[in-house]
Design a protein around this motif. Structure first.
Motif, short mmCIF file in Angstrom:
data_model
loop_
_atom_site.label_atom_id
_atom_site.label_comp_id
_atom_site.label_asym_id
_atom_site.label_seq_id
_atom_site.Cartn_x
_atom_site.Cartn_y
_atom_site.Cartn_z
N THR A 182 -2.63 7.01 -2.30
CA THR A 182 -1.53 6.05 -2.39
C THR A 182 -1.16 5.52 -1.01
N VAL A 185 -3.83 3.20 0.36
CA VAL A 185 -3.79 1.86 -0.23
C VAL A 185 -2.82 0.98 0.56
N PHE A 186 -1.68 1.55 0.93
CA PHE A 186 -0.71 0.78 1.71
C PHE A 186 -1.18 0.55 3.15
N ALA A 209 1.73 -2.10 5.10
CA ALA A 209 2.46 -1.73 3.88
C ALA A 209 3.24 -2.91 3.33
N VAL A 212 0.71 -5.28 1.65
CA VAL A 212 0.21 -4.74 0.38
C VAL A 212 1.27 -4.88 -0.71
N GLN A 213 2.53 -4.77 -0.35
CA GLN A 213 3.62 -4.87 -1.31
C GLN A 213 3.64 -6.23 -2.00
N ASN A 215 1.25 -7.96 -3.30
CA ASN A 215 0.45 -7.99 -4.54
C ASN A 215 -0.42 -6.74 -4.59
N LYS A 216 0.20 -5.65 -5.03
CA LYS A 216 -0.50 -4.36 -5.03
C LYS A 216 -1.73 -4.38 -5.94
N VAL A 219 -4.64 -6.07 -4.21
CA VAL A 219 -5.16 -5.20 -3.15
C VAL A 219 -6.02 -4.09 -3.75
N VAL A 220 -5.50 -3.44 -4.80
CA VAL A 220 -6.24 -2.35 -5.44
C VAL A 220 -7.55 -2.89 -6.03
N THR A 332 -2.04 -12.40 1.53
CA THR A 332 -0.82 -11.59 1.50
C THR A 332 0.13 -11.98 2.63
#
Length: 358
Positions: A182, A185-186, A209, A212-213, A215-216, A219-220, A332
């Motif tokens: 987790t 990812v950020f 971070a 990434v916030q 569009n999570k 990104v994933v 982003t």
């Protein structure tokens, strides 16, 4: 192309499509900076192993009565040249993990010139301490769950509860890696932030971070697709193709012959190893008992060849991931800027309405 072509909002499909297009057109420009660092690493590994083994083998053959401290001192000194060469190549490769983002920007904007490579390297290397701290953070983060799981094993419990201890260790590791993934990812855009901004380590991680916030899910999706293509599908397919045309078998056979020579030469030193390096001897006997195939030089050579080819292909596919993440960064970034403007407008509007009401 427009100078602003790089900084454009893109959908997930546009990022994947444009990334493949940029990589397809400029794959050699993007890959070329990685070739020398990878060659340096390979030569370093071979020199590392070759000098270490060759030095000990020569001492055992020439001076069989040499004391143990001399053996160990010679062994450690023999490791230095190859180790230095490998570390230098590895560092130069890591520099391009971030530096290639600048190359991608220039290529997308149609402003790339080959002499710019030097300046991109200098830009990253001039902040070597901060860059090393970013990698150190990610490296330490990756090992925290394993470390905690091992520490659980030292908890004093009765023998009857040993299985519960093992289960607890597994749970700690599982939950730990969920947390680590987790966090990572950020941190997914940290290398892009580092390349395009002069921020310190903490600000780089915080900025990543924030991005990434925006569009999570996107990104994933990019992370998953990039890992699937560059770490699993393409490397394994290419290795299978090389195996099909007998390229792996040929290289494995050659390496197997080298290993066979080393093994046969070592047989005469077995008693010396037992005398001076009993720990090494016991480890080898244990491994041979668990995995008998390690005594088959041909099979070992093939496995080493496959692993090496997979690693090389994997490393050379870094530019494809970099293009996708660089385009994801711009998307982003623009999204974050729009969000910041929107928030600022709302605050100004609220202040205006408050002042009117007063």
């Amino acid at each position: 192309m427009s100078a602003e072509q790089f900084y454009q909002p893109r959908t997930l499909l546009q990022i994947l499509r444009d990334g493949l297009s940029v990589y397809g057109k400029h794959w050699w420009t993007l890959t070329r900076p990685l070739v020398l660092p990878l060659v340096e690493q390979l030569v370093g590994v071979m020199l590392w192993i070759g000098l270490a083994y060759g030095t000990i083998d020569w001492l055992m053959d020439t001076y069989p009565d040499t004391s143990l401290p001399v053996y160990w001192t010679s062994f450690f000194l023999a490791n230095v040249p190859g180790m230095v060469l490998f570390i230098d190549g590895f560092w130069r490769y890591l520099v391009w993990v971030s530096g290639l983002n600048l190359v991608v920007r220039d290529l997308v904007n149609g402003a790339y010139e080959s002499d710019q490579l030097h300046y991109h390297v200098v830009r990253i290397q001039s902040r070597a301490v901060d860059y090393s701290l970013v990698w150190l953070f990610l490296f330490v983060l990756a090992f925290i769950p394993l470390t905690l799981a091992l520490l659980v094993q030292f908890i004093p419990v009765p023998d009857a509860m040993h299985m519960l201890l093992v289960l607890g260790s597994a749970v700690v590791m599982l939950l730990g890696y969920v947390a680590v993934v987790t966090v990572m990812v950020f941190c997914a855009l940290a290398f892009q932030v580092f390349a395009f901004t002069p921020d310190s380590v903490l600000l780089v991680l915080m900025r990543s971070a924030d991005l990434v916030q925006q569009n999570k899910l996107k990104v994933v999706a990019i992370i998953g697709f990039s890992l699937l293509v560059t770490q699993i599908v393409v490397p394994n397919v290419l290795v299978m193709v090389l195996a099909w045309v007998n390229g792996v078998g040929w290289l494995g056979e050659m390496l197997g012959k080298v290993l066979a020579g080393v093994v046969l030469d070592s047989i005469g030193d077995a008693q010396t190893f037992d005398k001076y390096l009993p720990e090494v001897s016991r480890v080898w006997v244990f491994m041979a008992g668990k995995w008998p195939w390690i005594n088959d030089p041909s099979r070992v050579g093939t496995l080493v060849t496959q692993s090496t080819l997979w690693s090389i292909i994997n490393a050379l596919l870094l530019p494809l991931s970099t293009v996708w993440f660089a385009l994801l960064y711009t998307d982003t970034k623009l999204s974050l800027e729009r969000h910041d403007v929107s928030v600022e407008e709302k605050l100004l509007k609220r202040e205006f309405e408050t002042s009117i009401s007063e």
